[in-house]
Design an enzyme around this catalytic site. Structure first.
Site, mmCIF file in Angstrom:
data_model
loop_
_atom_site.group_PDB
_atom_site.id
_atom_site.type_symbol
_atom_site.label_atom_id
_atom_site.label_comp_id
_atom_site.label_asym_id
_atom_site.label_seq_id
_atom_site.Cartn_x
_atom_site.Cartn_y
_atom_site.Cartn_z
ATOM 1 C CE LYS A 144 1.969 1.090 4.250
ATOM 2 N NZ LYS A 144 1.250 0.028 4.926
ATOM 3 C CB VAL A 172 -2.476 9.362 13.598
ATOM 4 C CG1 VAL A 172 -1.450 9.008 14.659
ATOM 5 C CG2 VAL A 172 -2.258 10.790 13.114
ATOM 6 C CB SER A 175 6.733 5.502 6.753
ATOM 7 O OG SER A 175 6.767 4.466 7.706
ATOM 8 C CG ASP A 213 6.000 0.560 5.663
ATOM 9 O OD1 ASP A 213 6.487 -0.492 5.223
ATOM 10 O OD2 ASP A 213 4.939 0.606 6.317
HETATM 11 O O1 C5P Z 1 10.562 -0.808 10.244
HETATM 12 P P1 C5P Z 1 9.543 -0.213 11.154
HETATM 13 O O2 C5P Z 1 10.168 0.648 12.223
HETATM 14 O O3 C5P Z 1 8.431 0.473 10.460
HETATM 15 O O4 C5P Z 1 8.889 -1.446 11.909
HETATM 16 C C1 C5P Z 1 8.067 -1.276 13.045
HETATM 17 C C2 C5P Z 1 7.918 -2.612 13.736
HETATM 18 O O5 C5P Z 1 7.122 -3.476 12.918
HETATM 19 C C3 C5P Z 1 9.208 -3.366 13.969
HETATM 20 O O6 C5P Z 1 9.811 -2.975 15.176
HETATM 21 C C4 C5P Z 1 8.722 -4.800 13.997
HETATM 22 O O7 C5P Z 1 8.124 -5.086 15.244
HETATM 23 C C5 C5P Z 1 7.616 -4.790 12.975
HETATM 24 N N1 C5P Z 1 8.074 -5.204 11.630
HETATM 25 C C6 C5P Z 1 8.393 -6.533 11.409
HETATM 26 N N2 C5P Z 1 8.806 -6.918 10.158
HETATM 27 C C7 C5P Z 1 8.864 -6.034 9.155
HETATM 28 C C8 C5P Z 1 8.534 -4.686 9.354
HETATM 29 C C9 C5P Z 1 8.128 -4.295 10.618
HETATM 30 O O8 C5P Z 1 8.327 -7.364 12.321
HETATM 31 N N3 C5P Z 1 9.248 -6.445 7.947
#
Ligand code: C5P
Length: 310
Positions: free
Chosen positions: A13, A99, A107, A140
């Site tokens: 994406k 990567v 994701s 994501d």
């Molecule tokens: O949700 P995901 O595991 O992909 O998020 C990875 C990291 O990115 C989270 O631990 C956070 O630090 C950051 N994040 C965030 N706000 C979001 C999505 C991700 O701060 N909306």
């Protein structure tokens, strides 16, 4: 349960709008996140096995964990737990999505593993349950299952599908090495504090989707889309990786309508007026030495899909 291997294809994406609100008490950031799937694909193959194993091939796979911390393994474990079955499966990830590149490769692999295991194990999990499991796995992941174009709100996991025409023609400049998503969000917070604006939900206005951008997707007009592309994480990614400014400038000089960092980076995305120009921009970027490689790609692309057996 079927004994035949199941392969799922899943797209990368790009975020055409990534509006980042303040840091919430849970550490996440509220987003208005317009996702667009592009036709760079990973494939995940699930085969019957006695234990949970993960293998991977393709560029950059030396840097991904092959144990239960891999998001694809977590997907298999979460689906098995949902049904009270054992998470026994062999998963092979064939990577083409950069990567740690800001294109949701990890994701994507989680969404693909979920669908591959659901099919291999004959579970027929309702779509709504699959999406709920995706949302637990990462912000994501639901979009990787759905594909096309969608607005992600909340921390990105609450999806509203968007109409999208196209094709839109892109070039993705892949950097050497990745950027950590949490580190980029932390840098965004730090820059906001440093500017005096503050970084919490009390300080930063709630992010909203841009109606002009949603209209540009619907009409398929690359010039209109180029005028409104925006990524609130770009300054943070550039702060951590200043050389990305050269990559962005090189693609713009080569004829891109607009350039932006993809998600949390370091991949840079360039919107081209047509496929021929995209191919030329990719050649110029690759020759420039400002990125490891550059790949043309088009959007929209469908979400995670089981590949029919040959
Ligand atoms: O949700 P995901 O595991 O992909 O998020 C990875 C990291 O990115 C989270 O631990 C956070 O630090 C950051 N994040 C965030 N706000 C979001 C999505 C991700 O701060 N909306």
């Amino acid at each position: 349960m079927t004994a035949a291997p199941v392969t799922v294809r899943v797209p990368a994406k790009v975020n055409v709008q990534l509006a980042v609100g303040g840091r919430r008490p849970d550490g996440f950031h509220d987003l208005a996140n317009v996702f667009l799937a592009v036709d760079l694909y990973d494939h995940v193959t699930a085969v019957p096995a006695d234990t949970l194993t993960i293998t991977a091939s393709g560029p950059g796979t030396d840097n991904i964990p092959l144990d239960a911390t891999n998001l694809a393994a977590k997907a298999a474990i979460a689906l098995a737990a949902h049904h009270g079955v054992d998470p026994v499966v062999g998963l092979h990830i064939t990577k083409d999505i950069p990567v740690a590149g800001g294109m949701a490769g990890g994701s994507a692999d989680a969404a693909a593993a979920l669908l591959a295991c659901d099919t291999l194990w004959g579970l027929n999990t309702p779509r709504a349950d699959l999406l709920a499991i995706c949302a637990e796995l990462g912000s994501d992941v639901p979009f990787s299952l759905v594909g096309g174009a969608a607005l992600g709100e909340g921390r990105g996991e609450i999806l509203t599908p968007l109409d999208v025409a196209g094709p839109f023609h892109w070039v993705f400049a892949v950097a050497d090495g990745g950027l950590s998503t949490p580190a980029v969000y932390r840098e965004c917070d730090r820059l906001r504090r440093e500017s005096g604006a503050g970084d919490t939900t009390d300080d930063v206005p709630s992010p909203v989707a841009d109606p002009a951008l949603i209209d540009a997707l619907r009409t398929g007009d690359p010039y209109a889309l180029a005028a409104v592309l925006v990524n609130d994480l770009q300054a943070a990614a550039l702060s951590l990786r200043p050389a990305l400014a050269d990559t962005l400038a090189t693609g713009t000089d080569a004829g891109a309508l607009a350039a932006l960092v993809s998600g949390s980076g370091p991949t840079c995305a360039f919107l081209a007026p047509d496929a021929d120009t995209a191919a030329k921009i990719a050649v110029t970027l690759t020759a420039s030495g400002t990125c490891r490689t550059a790949r043309p790609a088009a959007s929209p692309a469908p979400g995670a899909t089981v590949v029919p057996a040959p």
